[in-house]
Design a protein around this motif. Structure first.
Motif, PDB file in Angstrom:
ATOM      1  N   SER A   3       0.822  -1.212   0.000  1.00  0.00           N
ATOM      2  CA  SER A   3       0.000   0.000   0.000  1.00  0.00           C
ATOM      3  C   SER A   3       0.859   1.266   0.000  1.00  0.00           C
ATOM      4  CB  SER A   3      -0.935   0.008   1.212  1.00  0.00           C
ATOM      5  OG  SER A   3      -0.189  -0.069   2.405  1.00  0.00           O
ATOM      6  N   ILE A   4       2.114   1.117   0.390  1.00  0.00           N
ATOM      7  CA  ILE A   4       3.053   2.253   0.348  1.00  0.00           C
ATOM      8  C   ILE A   4       4.334   1.796  -0.338  1.00  0.00           C
ATOM      9  CG2 ILE A   4       2.151   3.318   2.452  1.00  0.00           C
ATOM     10  CD1 ILE A   4       4.632   2.127   3.908  1.00  0.00           C
ATOM     11  N   ASP A   5       5.082   2.736  -0.873  1.00  0.00           N
ATOM     12  CA  ASP A   5       6.369   2.414  -1.479  1.00  0.00           C
ATOM     13  C   ASP A   5       7.380   2.094  -0.388  1.00  0.00           C
ATOM     14  OD1 ASP A   5       5.449   2.864  -4.026  1.00  0.00           O
ATOM     15  OD2 ASP A   5       6.148   4.943  -4.091  1.00  0.00           O
ATOM     16  N   LEU A   6       8.111   1.013  -0.575  1.00  0.00           N
ATOM     17  CA  LEU A   6       9.194   0.672   0.340  1.00  0.00           C
ATOM     18  C   LEU A   6      10.470   1.278  -0.231  1.00  0.00           C
ATOM     19  CD1 LEU A   6       8.357  -3.077   1.044  1.00  0.00           C
ATOM     20  CD2 LEU A   6       7.681  -1.069   2.348  1.00  0.00           C
ATOM     21  N   THR A   7      11.075   2.155   0.535  1.00  0.00           N
ATOM     22  CA  THR A   7      12.259   2.849   0.039  1.00  0.00           C
ATOM     23  C   THR A   7      13.494   2.589   0.890  1.00  0.00           C
ATOM     24  OG1 THR A   7      11.665   4.827   1.298  1.00  0.00           O
ATOM     25  CG2 THR A   7      10.882   4.700  -0.996  1.00  0.00           C
ATOM     26  N   GLU A   8      13.314   1.938   2.036  1.00  0.00           N
ATOM     27  CA  GLU A   8      14.436   1.643   2.925  1.00  0.00           C
ATOM     28  C   GLU A   8      14.768   0.159   2.852  1.00  0.00           C
ATOM     29  OE1 GLU A   8      16.095   4.018   4.635  1.00  0.00           O
ATOM     30  OE2 GLU A   8      14.769   5.486   3.682  1.00  0.00           O
ATOM     31  N   LEU A   9      16.047  -0.165   2.979  1.00  0.00           N
ATOM     32  CA  LEU A   9      16.509  -1.537   2.833  1.00  0.00           C
ATOM     33  C   LEU A   9      15.914  -2.483   3.876  1.00  0.00           C
ATOM     34  CD1 LEU A   9      18.283  -3.569   1.379  1.00  0.00           C
ATOM     35  CD2 LEU A   9      20.175  -2.894   2.876  1.00  0.00           C
ATOM     36  N   GLU A  10      15.902  -2.125   5.119  1.00  0.00           N
ATOM     37  CA  GLU A  10      15.428  -3.031   6.175  1.00  0.00           C
ATOM     38  C   GLU A  10      13.972  -3.467   5.971  1.00  0.00           C
ATOM     39  OE1 GLU A  10      17.099  -4.726   8.494  1.00  0.00           O
ATOM     40  OE2 GLU A  10      18.892  -3.853   7.610  1.00  0.00           O
ATOM     41  N   PRO A  11      13.034  -2.551   5.749  1.00  0.00           N
ATOM     42  CA  PRO A  11      11.657  -2.986   5.487  1.00  0.00           C
ATOM     43  C   PRO A  11      11.549  -3.877   4.238  1.00  0.00           C
ATOM     44  CG  PRO A  11      11.673  -0.657   6.009  1.00  0.00           C
ATOM     45  CD  PRO A  11      13.108  -1.086   5.852  1.00  0.00           C
ATOM     46  N   MET A  12      12.372  -3.591   3.225  1.00  0.00           N
ATOM     47  CA  MET A  12      12.361  -4.422   2.016  1.00  0.00           C
ATOM     48  C   MET A  12      12.812  -5.839   2.339  1.00  0.00           C
ATOM     49  SD  MET A  12      13.978  -2.029  -0.914  1.00  0.00           S
ATOM     50  CE  MET A  12      13.444  -0.357  -1.176  1.00  0.00           C
ATOM     51  N   LEU A  13      13.874  -5.948   3.131  1.00  0.00           N
ATOM     52  CA  LEU A  13      14.384  -7.270   3.491  1.00  0.00           C
ATOM     53  C   LEU A  13      13.360  -8.061   4.296  1.00  0.00           C
ATOM     54  CD1 LEU A  13      18.094  -6.378   4.376  1.00  0.00           C
ATOM     55  CD2 LEU A  13      17.246  -7.550   2.329  1.00  0.00           C
ATOM     56  N   LEU A  14      12.631  -7.386   5.178  1.00  0.00           N
ATOM     57  CA  LEU A  14      11.595  -8.065   5.962  1.00  0.00           C
ATOM     58  C   LEU A  14      10.485  -8.617   5.063  1.00  0.00           C
ATOM     59  CD1 LEU A  14      11.254  -5.653   9.019  1.00  0.00           C
ATOM     60  CD2 LEU A  14      12.254  -7.955   9.008  1.00  0.00           C
ATOM     61  N   GLU A  15      10.148  -7.898   4.023  1.00  0.00           N
ATOM     62  CA  GLU A  15       9.100  -8.336   3.101  1.00  0.00           C
ATOM     63  C   GLU A  15       9.602  -9.371   2.102  1.00  0.00           C
ATOM     64  OE1 GLU A  15       6.016  -7.711   3.436  1.00  0.00           O
ATOM     65  OE2 GLU A  15       6.101  -6.073   4.869  1.00  0.00           O
ATOM     66  N   LEU A  16      10.909  -9.387   1.883  1.00  0.00           N
ATOM     67  CA  LEU A  16      11.483 -10.295   0.909  1.00  0.00           C
ATOM     68  C   LEU A  16      11.475 -11.750   1.384  1.00  0.00           C
ATOM     69  CD1 LEU A  16      12.898 -10.573  -1.827  1.00  0.00           C
ATOM     70  CD2 LEU A  16      15.063 -10.098  -0.666  1.00  0.00           C
ATOM     71  N   LEU A  17      11.728 -11.976   2.658  1.00  0.00           N
ATOM     72  CA  LEU A  17      11.825 -13.337   3.177  1.00  0.00           C
ATOM     73  C   LEU A  17      10.568 -14.177   2.918  1.00  0.00           C
ATOM     74  CD1 LEU A  17      13.610 -15.392   4.533  1.00  0.00           C
ATOM     75  CD2 LEU A  17      12.812 -14.547   6.749  1.00  0.00           C
ATOM     76  N   PRO A  18       9.351 -13.666   3.172  1.00  0.00           N
ATOM     77  CA  PRO A  18       8.169 -14.483   2.853  1.00  0.00           C
ATOM     78  C   PRO A  18       8.062 -14.829   1.366  1.00  0.00           C
ATOM     79  CG  PRO A  18       7.558 -12.664   4.293  1.00  0.00           C
ATOM     80  CD  PRO A  18       8.977 -12.428   3.869  1.00  0.00           C
ATOM     81  N   LEU A  19       8.512 -13.928   0.495  1.00  0.00           N
ATOM     82  CA  LEU A  19       8.474 -14.202  -0.941  1.00  0.00           C
ATOM     83  C   LEU A  19       9.483 -15.293  -1.306  1.00  0.00           C
ATOM     84  CD1 LEU A  19       8.196 -10.549  -2.290  1.00  0.00           C
ATOM     85  CD2 LEU A  19       6.358 -12.211  -2.019  1.00  0.00           C
ATOM     86  N   ILE A  20      10.656 -15.229  -0.707  1.00  0.00           N
ATOM     87  CA  ILE A  20      11.676 -16.260  -0.931  1.00  0.00           C
ATOM     88  C   ILE A  20      11.147 -17.616  -0.480  1.00  0.00           C
ATOM     89  CG2 ILE A  20      13.942 -17.088  -0.174  1.00  0.00           C
ATOM     90  CD1 ILE A  20      14.768 -14.095  -0.022  1.00  0.00           C
ATOM     91  N   ASN A  21      10.518 -17.633   0.696  1.00  0.00           N
ATOM     92  CA  ASN A  21       9.970 -18.891   1.217  1.00  0.00           C
ATOM     93  C   ASN A  21       8.870 -19.448   0.314  1.00  0.00           C
ATOM     94  OD1 ASN A  21      11.698 -18.961   3.421  1.00  0.00           O
ATOM     95  ND2 ASN A  21      10.298 -17.759   4.685  1.00  0.00           N
ATOM     96  N   LYS A  22       8.040 -18.564  -0.237  1.00  0.00           N
ATOM     97  CA  LYS A  22       6.964 -19.009  -1.124  1.00  0.00           C
ATOM     98  C   LYS A  22       7.540 -19.662  -2.381  1.00  0.00           C
ATOM     99  CE  LYS A  22       2.822 -17.391  -3.505  1.00  0.00           C
ATOM    100  NZ  LYS A  22       1.948 -16.255  -3.798  1.00  0.00           N
ATOM    101  N   VAL A  23       8.544 -19.046  -2.964  1.00  0.00           N
ATOM    102  CA  VAL A  23       9.177 -19.616  -4.158  1.00  0.00           C
ATOM    103  C   VAL A  23       9.858 -20.932  -3.799  1.00  0.00           C
ATOM    104  CG1 VAL A  23      10.982 -19.288  -5.894  1.00  0.00           C
ATOM    105  CG2 VAL A  23       9.453 -17.398  -5.328  1.00  0.00           C
TER     106      VAL A  23
END
Length: 92
Positions: A59-79
């Motif tokens: 719903s918002i743009d992620l522009t900082e590395l830490e929040p991006m990394l937190l959101e990335l892990l569930p996507l990695i796990n899904k793949v």
């Protein structure tokens, strides 16, 4: 292809069938026809997927590395789950 001046599909479409066959052999015939939108191969609708992916819209743009990394892990796990379930491995 670039050494022959072929950079786009349009460049291939502007060549003769003979030119494509001389320079690319059997594949030249395929390139000639596919650059014209002709593809007579049978459609195989029931074959398994060769790729796996995951995405999420925020719903918002992620522009900082830490929040991006937190959101990335569930996507990695899904793949990873997708690949494990289908016994797919990564290419090397």
């Amino acid at each position: 292809m670039n050494s022959l001046g072929l950079y786009t599909g349009l460049d291939m479409r502007n060549q003769s069938l003979e030119f494509m066959q001389i320079n690319f052999g059997k594949a030249g015939t395929y390139y000639y026809w596919i650059s014209r939108g002709v593809d007579d191969r049978e459609v195989r609708a029931n074959r398994g997927s060769k790729v796996g992916g995951a995405e999420n819209t925020f719903s918002i743009d992620l522009t900082e590395l830490e929040p991006m990394l937190l959101e990335l892990l569930p996507l990695i796990n899904k793949v990873g789950r997708h690949c494990n379930e289908r016994e797919l491995g990564g290419g090397r």
